[in-house]
Design a protein around this motif. Sequence first.
Motif, mmCIF file in Angstrom:
data_model
loop_
_atom_site.group_PDB
_atom_site.id
_atom_site.type_symbol
_atom_site.label_atom_id
_atom_site.label_comp_id
_atom_site.label_asym_id
_atom_site.label_seq_id
_atom_site.Cartn_x
_atom_site.Cartn_y
_atom_site.Cartn_z
ATOM 1 N N ALA A 134 0.678 -1.307 0.042
ATOM 2 C CA ALA A 134 0.002 0.120 0.117
ATOM 3 C C ALA A 134 0.587 1.265 0.047
ATOM 4 N N PHE A 135 0.708 1.921 -1.081
ATOM 5 C CA PHE A 135 1.464 3.362 -1.093
ATOM 6 C C PHE A 135 3.044 3.040 -0.987
ATOM 7 N N GLY A 136 3.593 2.087 -1.623
ATOM 8 C CA GLY A 136 4.903 1.791 -1.736
ATOM 9 C C GLY A 136 5.626 1.442 -3.076
ATOM 10 N N LEU A 137 4.705 1.000 -3.870
ATOM 11 C CA LEU A 137 5.179 0.535 -5.204
ATOM 12 C C LEU A 137 5.740 1.757 -5.803
ATOM 13 N N ARG A 138 5.281 2.843 -5.750
ATOM 14 C CA ARG A 138 5.698 3.981 -6.609
ATOM 15 C C ARG A 138 7.093 4.601 -6.308
ATOM 16 N N ASN A 139 7.594 3.901 -5.104
ATOM 17 C CA ASN A 139 8.943 4.331 -4.570
ATOM 18 C C ASN A 139 9.989 3.520 -4.964
ATOM 19 N N MET A 140 9.676 2.200 -5.543
ATOM 20 C CA MET A 140 10.597 1.189 -5.768
ATOM 21 C C MET A 140 11.121 1.604 -7.206
ATOM 22 N N THR A 141 12.504 1.273 -7.178
ATOM 23 C CA THR A 141 13.363 1.562 -8.465
ATOM 24 C C THR A 141 12.908 0.614 -9.545
ATOM 25 N N HIS A 142 12.921 -0.614 -9.417
ATOM 26 C CA HIS A 142 12.643 -1.553 -10.363
ATOM 27 C C HIS A 142 11.208 -2.286 -10.084
ATOM 28 N N LYS A 143 10.117 -1.612 -10.692
ATOM 29 C CA LYS A 143 9.028 -2.194 -10.192
ATOM 30 C C LYS A 143 8.482 -3.447 -10.911
ATOM 31 N N ASP A 144 9.086 -3.433 -11.757
ATOM 32 C CA ASP A 144 8.933 -4.901 -12.625
ATOM 33 C C ASP A 144 9.540 -6.106 -12.034
ATOM 34 N N GLN A 145 10.855 -5.861 -11.384
ATOM 35 C CA GLN A 145 11.172 -6.846 -10.476
ATOM 36 C C GLN A 145 10.535 -7.157 -9.236
ATOM 37 N N ALA A 146 9.963 -6.000 -8.402
ATOM 38 C CA ALA A 146 9.351 -6.264 -7.408
ATOM 39 C C ALA A 146 8.104 -7.121 -7.464
ATOM 40 N N LEU A 147 7.342 -6.697 -8.648
ATOM 41 C CA LEU A 147 5.978 -7.242 -8.833
ATOM 42 C C LEU A 147 6.371 -8.907 -9.306
ATOM 43 N N ALA A 148 7.329 -9.013 -10.005
ATOM 44 C CA ALA A 148 7.792 -10.476 -10.172
ATOM 45 C C ALA A 148 8.223 -11.185 -8.709
ATOM 46 N N GLU A 149 8.597 -10.631 -7.972
ATOM 47 C CA GLU A 149 8.956 -11.090 -6.634
ATOM 48 C C GLU A 149 7.741 -11.250 -5.862
ATOM 49 N N MET A 150 6.672 -10.410 -6.071
ATOM 50 C CA MET A 150 5.603 -10.720 -5.366
ATOM 51 C C MET A 150 4.841 -11.891 -5.582
ATOM 52 N N ARG A 151 4.782 -12.109 -6.999
ATOM 53 C CA ARG A 151 4.247 -13.310 -7.580
ATOM 54 C C ARG A 151 4.995 -14.530 -7.170
ATOM 55 N N ARG A 152 6.320 -14.529 -7.154
ATOM 56 C CA ARG A 152 7.109 -15.806 -6.895
ATOM 57 C C ARG A 152 6.863 -16.405 -5.358
ATOM 58 N N VAL A 153 6.411 -15.200 -4.558
ATOM 59 C CA VAL A 153 6.228 -15.865 -3.064
ATOM 60 C C VAL A 153 4.803 -16.088 -2.853
ATOM 61 N N LEU A 154 4.019 -15.912 -3.973
ATOM 62 C CA LEU A 154 2.487 -16.199 -3.784
ATOM 63 C C LEU A 154 2.235 -17.566 -4.061
ATOM 64 N N LYS A 155 1.474 -18.395 -3.294
ATOM 65 C CA LYS A 155 0.838 -19.635 -3.580
ATOM 66 C C LYS A 155 0.144 -19.569 -4.776
ATOM 67 N N PRO A 156 0.277 -20.753 -5.524
ATOM 68 C CA PRO A 156 -1.108 -20.991 -6.603
ATOM 69 C C PRO A 156 -2.544 -20.677 -6.165
ATOM 70 N N GLY A 157 -3.120 -19.709 -6.582
ATOM 71 C CA GLY A 157 -4.239 -19.300 -6.143
ATOM 72 C C GLY A 157 -4.448 -18.289 -5.364
ATOM 73 N N GLY A 158 -3.172 -17.597 -4.700
ATOM 74 C CA GLY A 158 -2.764 -16.455 -4.016
ATOM 75 C C GLY A 158 -3.091 -15.144 -4.886
ATOM 76 N N LYS A 159 -3.414 -13.999 -3.887
ATOM 77 C CA LYS A 159 -3.719 -12.840 -4.349
ATOM 78 C C LYS A 159 -2.608 -11.705 -4.156
ATOM 79 N N LEU A 160 -2.446 -10.961 -5.258
ATOM 80 C CA LEU A 160 -1.480 -9.650 -4.768
ATOM 81 C C LEU A 160 -2.469 -8.657 -4.885
ATOM 82 N N LEU A 161 -2.170 -7.696 -3.983
ATOM 83 C CA LEU A 161 -3.278 -6.462 -3.850
ATOM 84 C C LEU A 161 -2.056 -5.243 -3.770
ATOM 85 N N VAL A 162 -2.222 -4.115 -4.729
ATOM 86 C CA VAL A 162 -1.357 -3.020 -4.618
ATOM 87 C C VAL A 162 -2.359 -2.017 -4.613
#
Length: 244
Positions: A134-162
């Motif tokens: 929440a209100f943190g993604l815009r401060n990240m340098t490599h947003k694509d890398q951060a999003l990929a990491e968030m997906r990686r640690v999710l279980k199948p069927g898990g949800k990401l909320l931005v």
Amino acid sequence: MTNTTHFGYKTVSEDDKVKEVAKVFHSVAAKYDVMNDVMSAGLHRLWKTFTIANAAVRPGFKCLDIAGGTGDLAKAFAKQAGPSGEVWLTDINESMLRVGRDRLLNRGLVTPTLLCDAEKLPFPDNYFDRVSVAFGLRNMTHKDQALAEMRRVLKPGGKLLVLEFSKVAEPLRKPYDLYSFSVLPWLGQKIAGDAESYRYLAESIRMHPDQETLKSMMQDAGLERVQYYNLTAGVAALHTGIKL
């Protein structure tokens, strides 16, 4: 050559951006919640409530709150996941993390807190049922890398909320700009003694991807069923995606 990126409207080296963002949040940590209430007229609390409802955390869930700041989402998730669940509060900024940790402890919630970089999450694959930022993604340098990491640690069927500030509706653009670049720095000086940090926050919102662009970035990161909800005419937006 040193790679460059934006810090607000300035072009800086990637290393310098990390340092400058850290300075901003070290400066505003103590007054962060007060300033959020003033900046958004309290609306940030409604936006977070909407996000928590969409997360639909159930007892036993494992949740990761990234750039968790003062712990609003982690607090709600910890109560919903219960003693059988596992909720991590993380932030890259030590000052913000301390505020969030102390707030959780003051409410009797003992949950793990970790200083870490969202672009290099120290968690195994397929571990969490929910990941939020929440209100943190815009401060990240490599947003694509951060999003990929968030997906990686999710279980199948898990949800990401931005949850993030986004592109406001056209009729509100001029008054919103006036507020952001004139009123907001003045409030920052009066309340937190720091006009420059709040000027950066206003600039960082303008440099953040708009709703459709962020939706595409989440899809490119491998998330499915990506959708977004405009909140308060697009002042903020909640993006959600599922790992299948």
